[in-house]
Design an enzyme around this catalytic site. Structure first.
Site, short mmCIF file in Angstrom:
data_model
loop_
_atom_site.label_atom_id
_atom_site.label_comp_id
_atom_site.label_asym_id
_atom_site.label_seq_id
_atom_site.Cartn_x
_atom_site.Cartn_y
_atom_site.Cartn_z
CG ASP A 1 4.99 -3.04 2.47
OD1 ASP A 1 5.58 -3.95 2.74
OD2 ASP A 1 4.98 -2.09 2.95
N GLY A 2 2.86 -5.25 1.66
CA GLY A 2 1.75 -5.68 2.29
C GLY A 2 1.53 -5.24 3.83
CD GLU B 1 4.85 -7.68 2.12
OE1 GLU B 1 5.23 -7.29 0.82
OE2 GLU B 1 5.18 -7.18 3.18
CG ASP C 1 8.92 -4.66 3.15
OD1 ASP C 1 8.15 -5.63 2.69
OD2 ASP C 1 8.46 -3.82 3.58
CG HIS D 1 8.99 -0.61 8.56
ND1 HIS D 1 8.03 0.09 8.16
CD2 HIS D 1 8.91 -1.92 8.44
CE1 HIS D 1 7.00 -0.88 8.09
NE2 HIS D 1 7.74 -1.96 8.49
CG ASP E 1 4.96 1.01 5.59
OD1 ASP E 1 4.48 -0.30 5.93
OD2 ASP E 1 5.05 1.60 6.37
#
Length: 143
Positions: free
Chosen positions: A9-10, A47, A69, A124, A134
């Site tokens: 994740d970023g 990302e 994501d 999320h 995250d």
């Protein structure tokens, strides 16, 4: 080939702005968390950096299930955008330079070293490892 599961994740505070990235690598019972950040970046760069850093951390070629994501990351590989980018001298369909070319080129090198399957997860949502990434990525954003 060893089979490794990776979640990435970023995060960015402003876009552009300070950003962080995170990855969780899992092999059997082993887990490794990785993070990093930059003072001035974009969410898309973070990302890509998460995916790149996680693949670079693998010492030998592996079969990888990389969960993200990021539609930007996943669509590039699922829809093979990079094929035309390479063919067209790293220009996009609008004949403009491809953004984040440096990271894309390194990512392509890593995906050619490993057998990578990109798996889209809903951000999320109720995915334990995506939520952990995250949290780590937001925590890696420089203050």
């Amino acid at each position: 080939m060893k089979e490794v599961t990776i979640y990435t994740d970023g995060a960015c505070s402003g876009n552009p702005g300070p950003g962080g990235w995170a990855a969780v690598l899992m092999y059997g019972e082993l887990k490794k968390e990785m993070t990093g950040g930059e003072k001035h970046t974009t969410n898309n760069r973070m990302e890509l950096q998460a995916a790149l850093s996680s693949l670079q951390a693998l010492k030998r070629p592996c079969k990888v299930k990389l969960h993200t994501d990021s539609a930007y990351l996943q669509n590039c590989f699922k829809q093979r955008w990079y094929v035309n980018w390479e063919k067209n001298g790293w220009k996009n369909s609008r004949k403009e330079p491809v953004e984040n070319k440096d990271l894309w080129q390194q990512l392509l090198q890593e995906t050619r070293r490993h057998d990578v399957e990109f798996i889209k997860v809903k951000g999320h949502a109720d995915d334990k490892w995506n939520n952990r990434c995250d949290e780590l990525a937001r925590g890696a954003v420089p203050q």
